[in-house]
Design a protein around this motif. Structure first.
Motif, PDB file in Angstrom:
ATOM      1  N   VAL A   1     -18.141  12.879  -6.767  1.00 27.56           N
ATOM      2  CA  VAL A   1     -18.351  11.462  -7.065  1.00 27.56           C
ATOM      3  C   VAL A   1     -17.209  10.925  -7.919  1.00 27.56           C
ATOM      4  CG1 VAL A   1     -19.848   9.829  -8.293  1.00 27.56           C
ATOM      5  CG2 VAL A   1     -20.853  11.581  -6.821  1.00 27.56           C
ATOM      6  N   ILE A   2     -16.691  11.740  -8.817  1.00 27.77           N
ATOM      7  CA  ILE A   2     -15.594  11.294  -9.685  1.00 27.77           C
ATOM      8  C   ILE A   2     -14.368  10.940  -8.849  1.00 27.77           C
ATOM      9  CG2 ILE A   2     -14.057  11.961 -11.553  1.00 27.77           C
ATOM     10  CD1 ILE A   2     -16.242  13.772 -12.621  1.00 27.77           C
ATOM     11  N   SER A   3     -14.011  11.812  -7.906  1.00 22.51           N
ATOM     12  CA  SER A   3     -12.830  11.562  -7.076  1.00 22.51           C
ATOM     13  C   SER A   3     -13.017  10.351  -6.185  1.00 22.51           C
ATOM     14  CB  SER A   3     -12.529  12.806  -6.230  1.00 22.51           C
ATOM     15  OG  SER A   3     -12.275  13.928  -7.051  1.00 22.51           O
ATOM     16  N   TRP A   4     -14.168  10.262  -5.513  1.00 17.25           N
ATOM     17  CA  TRP A   4     -14.422   9.127  -4.630  1.00 17.25           C
ATOM     18  C   TRP A   4     -14.406   7.811  -5.409  1.00 17.25           C
ATOM     19  CZ3 TRP A   4     -14.109   8.981   0.421  1.00 17.25           C
ATOM     20  CH2 TRP A   4     -14.320  10.135   1.174  1.00 17.25           C
ATOM     21  N   THR A   5     -14.982   7.817  -6.601  1.00 15.08           N
ATOM     22  CA  THR A   5     -15.017   6.592  -7.401  1.00 15.08           C
ATOM     23  C   THR A   5     -13.625   6.188  -7.852  1.00 15.08           C
ATOM     24  OG1 THR A   5     -17.251   7.145  -8.181  1.00 15.08           O
ATOM     25  CG2 THR A   5     -16.011   5.513  -9.447  1.00 15.08           C
ATOM     26  N   ARG A   6     -12.830   7.162  -8.276  1.00 20.53           N
ATOM     27  CA  ARG A   6     -11.485   6.836  -8.768  1.00 20.53           C
ATOM     28  C   ARG A   6     -10.572   6.336  -7.652  1.00 20.53           C
ATOM     29  NH1 ARG A   6     -10.342  12.080 -12.701  1.00 20.53           N
ATOM     30  NH2 ARG A   6     -11.326  11.238 -14.600  1.00 20.53           N
ATOM     31  N   TYR A   7     -10.511   7.089  -6.562  1.00 15.41           N
ATOM     32  CA  TYR A   7      -9.503   6.801  -5.540  1.00 15.41           C
ATOM     33  C   TYR A   7      -9.950   5.740  -4.538  1.00 15.41           C
ATOM     34  CZ  TYR A   7      -7.299  10.943  -7.456  1.00 15.41           C
ATOM     35  OH  TYR A   7      -6.714  11.847  -8.309  1.00 15.41           O
ATOM     36  N   LEU A   8     -11.230   5.613  -4.331  1.00 16.13           N
ATOM     37  CA  LEU A   8     -11.699   4.641  -3.354  1.00 16.13           C
ATOM     38  C   LEU A   8     -12.110   3.335  -4.027  1.00 16.13           C
ATOM     39  CD1 LEU A   8     -12.267   4.199  -0.341  1.00 16.13           C
ATOM     40  CD2 LEU A   8     -14.613   4.968  -0.764  1.00 16.13           C
ATOM     41  N   THR A   9     -13.084   3.414  -4.922  1.00 17.24           N
ATOM     42  CA  THR A   9     -13.626   2.188  -5.515  1.00 17.24           C
ATOM     43  C   THR A   9     -12.679   1.580  -6.543  1.00 17.24           C
ATOM     44  OG1 THR A   9     -15.865   3.047  -5.186  1.00 17.24           O
ATOM     45  CG2 THR A   9     -15.602   1.177  -6.688  1.00 17.24           C
ATOM     46  N   GLN A  10     -12.284   2.370  -7.537  1.00 12.56           N
ATOM     47  CA  GLN A  10     -11.505   1.807  -8.638  1.00 12.56           C
ATOM     48  C   GLN A  10     -10.110   1.371  -8.191  1.00 12.56           C
ATOM     49  OE1 GLN A  10     -11.641   4.709 -11.812  1.00 12.56           O
ATOM     50  NE2 GLN A  10     -13.714   4.120 -12.420  1.00 12.56           N
ATOM     51  N   ASN A  11      -9.431   2.189  -7.387  1.00  9.30           N
ATOM     52  CA  ASN A  11      -8.106   1.785  -6.924  1.00  9.30           C
ATOM     53  C   ASN A  11      -8.182   0.602  -5.964  1.00  9.30           C
ATOM     54  OD1 ASN A  11      -5.645   3.618  -7.732  1.00  9.30           O
ATOM     55  ND2 ASN A  11      -7.408   4.984  -7.594  1.00  9.30           N
ATOM     56  N   GLY A  12      -9.175   0.609  -5.093  1.00  6.88           N
ATOM     57  CA  GLY A  12      -9.333  -0.533  -4.197  1.00  6.88           C
ATOM     58  C   GLY A  12      -9.633  -1.808  -4.946  1.00  6.88           C
ATOM     59  N   LEU A  13     -10.489  -1.701  -5.958  1.00  8.20           N
ATOM     60  CA  LEU A  13     -10.822  -2.873  -6.759  1.00  8.20           C
ATOM     61  C   LEU A  13      -9.634  -3.335  -7.596  1.00  8.20           C
ATOM     62  CD1 LEU A  13     -13.225  -4.708  -7.284  1.00  8.20           C
ATOM     63  CD2 LEU A  13     -13.918  -3.178  -9.127  1.00  8.20           C
ATOM     64  N   ALA A  14      -8.829  -2.387  -8.080  1.00 11.50           N
ATOM     65  CA  ALA A  14      -7.647  -2.753  -8.865  1.00 11.50           C
ATOM     66  C   ALA A  14      -6.634  -3.520  -8.015  1.00 11.50           C
ATOM     67  CB  ALA A  14      -7.004  -1.498  -9.457  1.00 11.50           C
ATOM     68  N   VAL A  15      -6.413  -3.058  -6.787  1.00 13.78           N
ATOM     69  CA  VAL A  15      -5.505  -3.772  -5.882  1.00 13.78           C
ATOM     70  C   VAL A  15      -6.025  -5.181  -5.617  1.00 13.78           C
ATOM     71  CG1 VAL A  15      -4.570  -3.812  -3.543  1.00 13.78           C
ATOM     72  CG2 VAL A  15      -4.643  -1.667  -4.807  1.00 13.78           C
ATOM     73  N   PHE A  16      -7.320  -5.284  -5.360  1.00 12.73           N
ATOM     74  CA  PHE A  16      -7.911  -6.601  -5.099  1.00 12.73           C
ATOM     75  C   PHE A  16      -7.772  -7.514  -6.314  1.00 12.73           C
ATOM     76  CE2 PHE A  16     -11.416  -9.583  -5.290  1.00 12.73           C
ATOM     77  CZ  PHE A  16     -11.448 -10.118  -4.013  1.00 12.73           C
ATOM     78  N   ALA A  17      -8.048  -6.985  -7.510  1.00 10.88           N
ATOM     79  CA  ALA A  17      -8.002  -7.800  -8.730  1.00 10.88           C
ATOM     80  C   ALA A  17      -6.596  -8.330  -8.992  1.00 10.88           C
ATOM     81  CB  ALA A  17      -8.502  -6.983  -9.918  1.00 10.88           C
ATOM     82  N   TRP A  18      -5.583  -7.457  -8.868  1.00  7.23           N
ATOM     83  CA  TRP A  18      -4.213  -7.890  -9.158  1.00  7.23           C
ATOM     84  C   TRP A  18      -3.692  -8.848  -8.092  1.00  7.23           C
ATOM     85  CZ3 TRP A  18      -1.492  -7.791 -13.440  1.00  7.23           C
ATOM     86  CH2 TRP A  18      -1.880  -6.903 -14.444  1.00  7.23           C
TER      87      TRP A  18
END
Length: 536
Positions: free
Chosen positions: A480-497
């Motif tokens: 869950v840690i890996s999926w959250t970091r690389y999928l959710t958090q990175n995807g959301l960071a790209v969207f936010a910026w």
């Protein structure tokens, strides 16, 4: 008092003594509060036409003398009188409470549901209300606006104190004095909500009057600003009351009907149907109606399935519903973006399209030195695909289970509010696109800023919760840690910026085409701000 074997008082209603103490000092504060609405209601009668008085003209006359595009029709102003009748019923109930006793003490002190702050705030509010009448009568628009804003602030304080009492004593009232619990909800909380909403709307009207008649701001921009503030308040309140403050304000239902009434009066009083202001007001009216229906449905469902003052919990259901709505709004927004492509705007093949011009043509209509090239619009395809990927992961997490239950909720890295904010982001993107299509620059940019603000807050929620549960996940579910970091958090960071960059460009468009700032200057300022964001 002698108690029988059962432990209940004899000769009176059975109650359990709550941890309250008598507060006779509450009466001197309550009595002026009871008289204040009566004095406020009588002051209009001192205006001309009712005999010799201290007012030069009627409030309604001043309102229509300084007419604006959002001034409601005369018939809509009956809400003032309706509010004071509601307050009359509220204070009749409160006065009766001064003479009622529970098994142990006077009812107004045991429990003291309405604290001192409620009565003090009410007295201050009515004093400001009367002051505003005099200022408005003398056509002192700026002091009147300041006083109206202070009134709105005290309105919120009154509403806060009315909810604070039920937060503390609601469970006890629900058990022993249920009728009084509903009297407070209906007469006090909903009555104050009507007054607060109407006061907020009148403050926005005062703001429009001042800007339109005392400054050089254009008539359209003044009204658009107030309507935008109204829309933002509606969106913020809908989110707060349904997902953050539900246990405090669940049965407050009168806010949206007041807004609907005001906007209906505004549209019926409009002298230019089809104008930008008329269309925007109609859009807000439609949104208000949808919010009201959704609010009634949510309250009805929660009243039966998740009653207050019980230990029942349907958190998994709420979480699943939030994820489902996030997915639905994502699909709808994707469909809307397809309709904004050049192949779907009005042409010989498709003469009656939803959008009048493509999103690319809108960017070319309002160019800046830092406007992105047309090919960069395709980057949204990658970002939206990434977003759909982490939403799909959230759906899968609901179906997978660990030792505690559904993986998505145990531990809950992304709570329901995380997905509810994504719902608001999709709605804001669709509204902003529609406003850009009609060249409502100020409205489009203001709504567009919701996207990066909410996105970064979602990123904060994800980071903080993952860090909170990291130790448990490392032992029990490290994937869950890996999926959250690389999928959710990175995807959301790209969207936010990426959305932040577009919001900054929109801000530059406002300064160039609305404030007249030279393009090289505003482009440089925007790029500098973006660079500071990156450094920070």
């Amino acid at each position: 008092m002698d108690l029988p074997a059962g432990g209940e008082p004899t000769g009176r209603r059975a109650t359990t003594s709550p941890p309250f103490r008598a507060e006779p000092g509450r009466v001197p504060w309550a009595r002026p509060g009871h008289q204040a609405p009566r004095l406020r209601a009588l002051t209009p009668g001192l205006a001309p036409g009712w005999g010799p008085g201290i007012f030069k003209q009627k409030t309604d006359d001043v309102t229509f003398k300084y007419t604006t595009p959002i001034t409601p029709a005369h018939w809509a102003l009956f809400v003032w009188d309706f509010t004071y009748f509601w307050f009359l019923a509220m204070f009749v109930y409160l006065v009766v409470g001064l003479f009622r006793r529970s098994a142990y003490d006077w009812l107004y002190t045991t429990p003291a549901v309405l604290p001192y702050g409620f009565h003090v705030s009410f007295i201050i509010n009515m004093s400001l209300n009367i002051t505003w009448l005099f200022l408005f009568d003398r056509e002192l628009l700026l002091p009147g606006l300041i006083t109206s804003a202070m009134m709105a602030l005290t309105d919120y304080m009154i509403l806060f104190f009315s909810c604070q009492g039920l937060k503390i004593y609601g469970a006890w009232l629900n058990k022993y004095w249920k009728a009084d619990l509903w009297f407070i909800r209906i007469l006090v909380q909903n009555g104050v909500a009507v007054y607060t909403t109407w006061g907020t709307l009148f403050t926005l009207l005062n703001l429009t009057i001042y800007l339109q008649h005392q400054t050089s701001t254009s008539r359209c921009d003044c009204a658009m600003l107030s309507l935008l503030l109204l829309l933002l308040k509606l969106l913020a309140w809908f989110l707060l009351e349904n997902f953050y403050l539900d246990e405090h304000v669940r049965y407050i239902m009168t806010i949206y009907p007041v807004v609907i009434l005001w906007l209906t009066g505004t549209l019926s009083n409009s002298s230019s149907p089809g104008s930008q202001i008329y269309i925007f007001a109609a859009v807000i009216l439609a949104i208000s109606c949808i919010m009201f229906v959704a609010r009634v449905a949510l309250v009805t469902w929660r009243h039966h399935k998740r009653p207050l003052y019980t230990q029942n919990s349907n958190h998994v259901l709420v979480h699943a519903g939030s994820v489902a709505l996030a997915v639905i709004t994502q699909v709808i927004s994707d469909f809307i973006f397809i309709l904004a492509k050049e192949s779907c705007v009005p042409n010989d093949f498709w003469p009656s399209a939803v959008f009048q011009t493509s999103s690319r043509n809108v960017s070319e209509t309002f160019p800046l030195e830092l406007t992105l090239d047309g090919w960069s619009q395709n980057f949204w395809i990658v970002i939206d695909f990434w977003s759909k990927a982490w939403l799909l992961y959230a759906v899968v997490g609901l179906c997978k289970r660990n030792v505690l239950g559904p993986e998505s909720c145990n531990p809950e890295i992304h709570p329901p509010v995380f997905y509810q904010m994504w719902i608001m982001i999709n709605i804001a993107r669709m509204c902003s696109m529609s406003l850009w299509d009609r060249h409502y620059i100020l409205g489009a940019v203001a709504v567009g800023w919701i996207v990066p603000v909410f996105s970064f807050y979602m990123l904060y929620i994800s980071y903080s919760n993952l860090n909170k549960h990291k130790r448990w996940l490392t032992v029990n579910n490290p994937n869950v840690i890996s999926w959250t970091r690389y999928l959710t958090q990175n995807g959301l960071a790209v969207f936010a910026w990426w959305s932040l960059l577009h919001a900054m460009v929109g801000l530059g468009v406002v300064f160039k085409y609305k404030a007249g700032v030279a393009d090289p200057v505003i482009s440089t300022v925007i790029l500098t701000i973006v660079a500071l964001f990156v450094i920070i």
